[in-house]
Design a protein around this motif. Structure first.
Motif, PDB file in Angstrom:
ATOM      1  N   UNK A  65      92.529 -62.918 -41.546  1.00  0.00           N
ATOM      2  CA  UNK A  65      92.584 -64.193 -42.250  1.00  0.00           C
ATOM      3  C   UNK A  65      92.705 -65.333 -41.236  1.00  0.00           C
ATOM      4  N   UNK A  66      92.067 -66.433 -41.554  1.00  0.00           N
ATOM      5  CA  UNK A  66      92.139 -67.662 -40.750  1.00  0.00           C
ATOM      6  C   UNK A  66      93.140 -68.603 -41.396  1.00  0.00           C
TER       7      UNK A  66
ATOM      8  N   UNK B 298      96.021 -67.008 -36.937  1.00  0.00           N
ATOM      9  CA  UNK B 298      95.319 -65.928 -37.619  1.00  0.00           C
ATOM     10  C   UNK B 298      96.310 -64.859 -38.062  1.00  0.00           C
ATOM     11  N   UNK B 299      95.931 -64.151 -39.093  1.00  0.00           N
ATOM     12  CA  UNK B 299      96.719 -63.044 -39.607  1.00  0.00           C
ATOM     13  C   UNK B 299      95.806 -61.825 -39.668  1.00  0.00           C
TER      14      UNK B 299
ATOM     15  N   UNK C 220     100.535 -61.640 -36.708  1.00  0.00           N
ATOM     16  CA  UNK C 220     100.248 -63.069 -36.663  1.00  0.00           C
ATOM     17  C   UNK C 220      99.789 -63.417 -35.253  1.00  0.00           C
ATOM     18  N   UNK C 221      98.760 -64.233 -35.141  1.00  0.00           N
ATOM     19  CA  UNK C 221      98.288 -64.686 -33.833  1.00  0.00           C
ATOM     20  C   UNK C 221      98.505 -66.192 -33.729  1.00  0.00           C
ATOM     21  N   UNK C 222      99.388 -66.587 -32.807  1.00  0.00           N
ATOM     22  CA  UNK C 222      99.755 -67.986 -32.569  1.00  0.00           C
ATOM     23  C   UNK C 222     100.475 -68.569 -33.792  1.00  0.00           C
TER      24      UNK C 222
ATOM     25  N   UNK D 205      87.425 -65.477 -33.183  1.00  0.00           N
ATOM     26  CA  UNK D 205      88.429 -66.410 -33.677  1.00  0.00           C
ATOM     27  C   UNK D 205      88.938 -67.312 -32.555  1.00  0.00           C
ATOM     28  N   UNK D 206      88.434 -68.547 -32.465  1.00  0.00           N
ATOM     29  CA  UNK D 206      88.906 -69.489 -31.449  1.00  0.00           C
ATOM     30  C   UNK D 206      90.163 -70.226 -31.892  1.00  0.00           C
TER      31      UNK D 206
END
Length: 224
Positions: free
Chosen positions: A10-11, A20-21, A30-32, A202-203
């Protein structure tokens, strides 16, 4: 705003910066975490994606910058682990200060008081380390300890600020916000050669690609 990119990803669009998830085989990742004032929105996004906050298992941090680590402290109290590249991990944990020897170091020090370091332990990652299905790739340039994460199993690449999306293409992190643009270009070429193919790209800024993400990286590397 939460947008599903694939069956597992997910974005989380936070207004100019992305988190992101990822459901990594049952380990919710979780990313960031956005800016300090984004912490609540990140937690709301977890619920909007259909999970409980207690489902969060880990956080992958791409790099130390206000707009990527500012919301981490809002996660304090949850049973999870935070991971970051070994070059930036001490900064994420609040155990160091950015050096003046890099162009963006002075700005990072200026905004440092806005960041509350997380109480959760920050585990440093080296090039090639694995967290679940993700492999960490050291991609210095935007920051000295920048890391990209690629999951071959999920077909997902988390690129952080190594690149940014603009008008449907990837461009390198620009000089004005990078520690070393030569290293940025070198890291893009290295990642292109070393990482497996992926669909979702994903940026940290701009619109992620749901399909054909690897082709965008290949195209960028060929333009450098």
């Amino acid at each position: 705003m939460v947008t599903r990119l694939s069956a597992e990803a997910w974005w989380i669009e936070l207004g100019g910066v992305n988190a992101y998830l990822v459901d990594d085989g049952g380990a919710l990742t979780l990313v960031d975490a956005g800016m300090p004032w984004h912490g609540g929105r990140v937690l709301d996004a977890v619920v909007e994606a259909g999970f409980a906050l207690g489902d969060l298992d880990r956080v992958l941090v791409t790099h130390y910058d206000l707009d990527h680590v500012g919301g981490l402290a809002r996660l304090d109290g949850l049973d999870l682990t935070i991971y970051a590249g070994r070059g930036d991990a001490p900064l994420v944990a609040g155990r160091g200060t950015p050096p003046f020897s890099i162009p963006k170091g002075a700005f990072q020090r200026l905004v440092g008081p806005l960041i509350t370091p997380p109480e959760t332990e920050v585990v440093p990652l080296a090039d090639g380390d694995e967290v679940g299905s993700f492999t960490a790739y050291e991609t210095p340039g935007h920051t000295p300890g920048h890391v990209a994460y690629v999951s071959e199993d999920l077909g997902v690449a988390i690129l952080g600020d190594l690149v940014r999306e603009s008008d449907g293409d990837f461009d390198p992190s620009p000089w004005i916000i990078s520690a070393d643009t030569d290293e940025v270009r070198r890291s893009i070429r290295d990642l292109n050669e070393e990482a497996p193919a992926f669909e979702v790209a994903a940026p940290g800024h701009g619109v992620p690609f749901e399909r054909g993400g690897h082709d965008r990286l290949v195209d960028l590397a060929g333009r450098l």
